[in-house]
Design an enzyme around this catalytic site. Structure first.
Site, short mmCIF file in Angstrom:
data_model
loop_
_atom_site.label_atom_id
_atom_site.label_comp_id
_atom_site.label_asym_id
_atom_site.label_seq_id
_atom_site.Cartn_x
_atom_site.Cartn_y
_atom_site.Cartn_z
N HIS A 110 -2.12 -5.45 1.49
CA HIS A 110 -3.42 -6.10 1.28
C HIS A 110 -3.16 -7.51 0.79
CE1 HIS A 110 -7.48 -6.92 -0.22
NE2 HIS A 110 -6.85 -7.48 -1.25
N ARG A 140 -1.97 -14.28 4.16
CA ARG A 140 -2.69 -13.58 5.24
C ARG A 140 -1.93 -13.74 6.57
NH1 ARG A 140 -7.06 -10.29 4.22
NH2 ARG A 140 -7.80 -10.78 6.31
N LYS A 181 0.83 -1.21 0.00
CA LYS A 181 0.00 0.00 0.00
C LYS A 181 0.87 1.26 0.00
CE LYS A 181 -3.92 -2.23 2.34
NZ LYS A 181 -4.86 -2.16 3.49
N GLU A 185 -9.99 -10.05 -7.61
CA GLU A 185 -8.97 -9.02 -7.37
C GLU A 185 -7.78 -9.14 -8.33
OE1 GLU A 185 -8.03 -9.20 -3.19
OE2 GLU A 185 -10.01 -8.43 -2.62
N ASN A 234 -1.80 0.15 6.88
CA ASN A 234 -1.27 -1.12 7.39
C ASN A 234 -0.45 -1.90 6.36
OD1 ASN A 234 -3.38 -1.93 5.82
ND2 ASN A 234 -4.53 -2.95 7.44
N TYR A 238 -12.38 -1.60 -3.39
CA TYR A 238 -12.89 -1.77 -2.03
C TYR A 238 -14.42 -1.67 -1.96
CZ TYR A 238 -8.43 -2.02 0.50
OH TYR A 238 -7.22 -2.43 1.02
#
Ligand code: GDP
Length: 140
Positions: A117, A87, A11, A128, A114, A51
């Site tokens: 993604h 993840r 990000k 995605e 954060n 999103y």
């Protein structure tokens, strides 16, 4: 075990902080293979589309503003169980709850900024990855 692909985004906060290389090293050390990669500067419309599932959330506007604030690095990662493994490597959404050794523990600033993604399920991974890459942009 199934071989999966998942979408990763480094990000804008992590790109601006100079952490692209360190994050890619963690991805590589975790044994996830990079199938496609590029730098993108998302428009408001592109970030809203990405999103869209969060559009009713109170933080949607701020999230879109953050995701369009600078360049991001999008990639497709592949490996056995890649979705869950990435993840796990990312750590919890809120870095205060992220485990030691995770990307978010090392590089996230707060629950919004954060660092990364990662897709959360095979269905979202398919949507995605197609959102950012055509099939010709992926190596075999
Ligand atoms: P993820 O799957 O761990 O990325 O988390 P979510 O799908 O729940 O949220 C998507 C993204 O929205 C997160 O990665 C954050 O960048 C942002 N986000 C999540 N919760 C909050 C929040 O409470 N406030 C703000 N400002 N952003 C949030």
């Amino acid at each position: 075990m199934t071989v999966e692909t998942t979408l990763s985004i480094i990000k804008p906060d992590a790109v601006a902080a100079g952490n692209i290389g360190a994050i890619l090293q963690m991805i590589s050390d975790a044994g996830l293979k990079i199938k496609a990669m590029k730098m993108v500067q998302m428009s408001q419309k592109e970030a809203e589309g990405f999103y869209a599932v969060h559009k009713e959330r109170p933080f949607f506007g701020e999230l879109v503003e953050f995701m369009t604030s600078g360049p991001a690095v999008v990639s497709i990662l592949e490996g056995e169980n890649a979705i869950a493994r990435y993840r796990e490597l990312m750590g919890a959404t809120n870095p205060e709850q992220a485990e030691e050794g995770t990307i978010r523990k090392n590089f996230a600033t707060n629950i919004q900024n954060n660092a990364v993604h990662g897709s959360d399920a095979p269905e979202t991974a398919a949507v995605e990855t197609a959102y950012f890459f055509s099939s010709i942009e992926q190596v075999n």
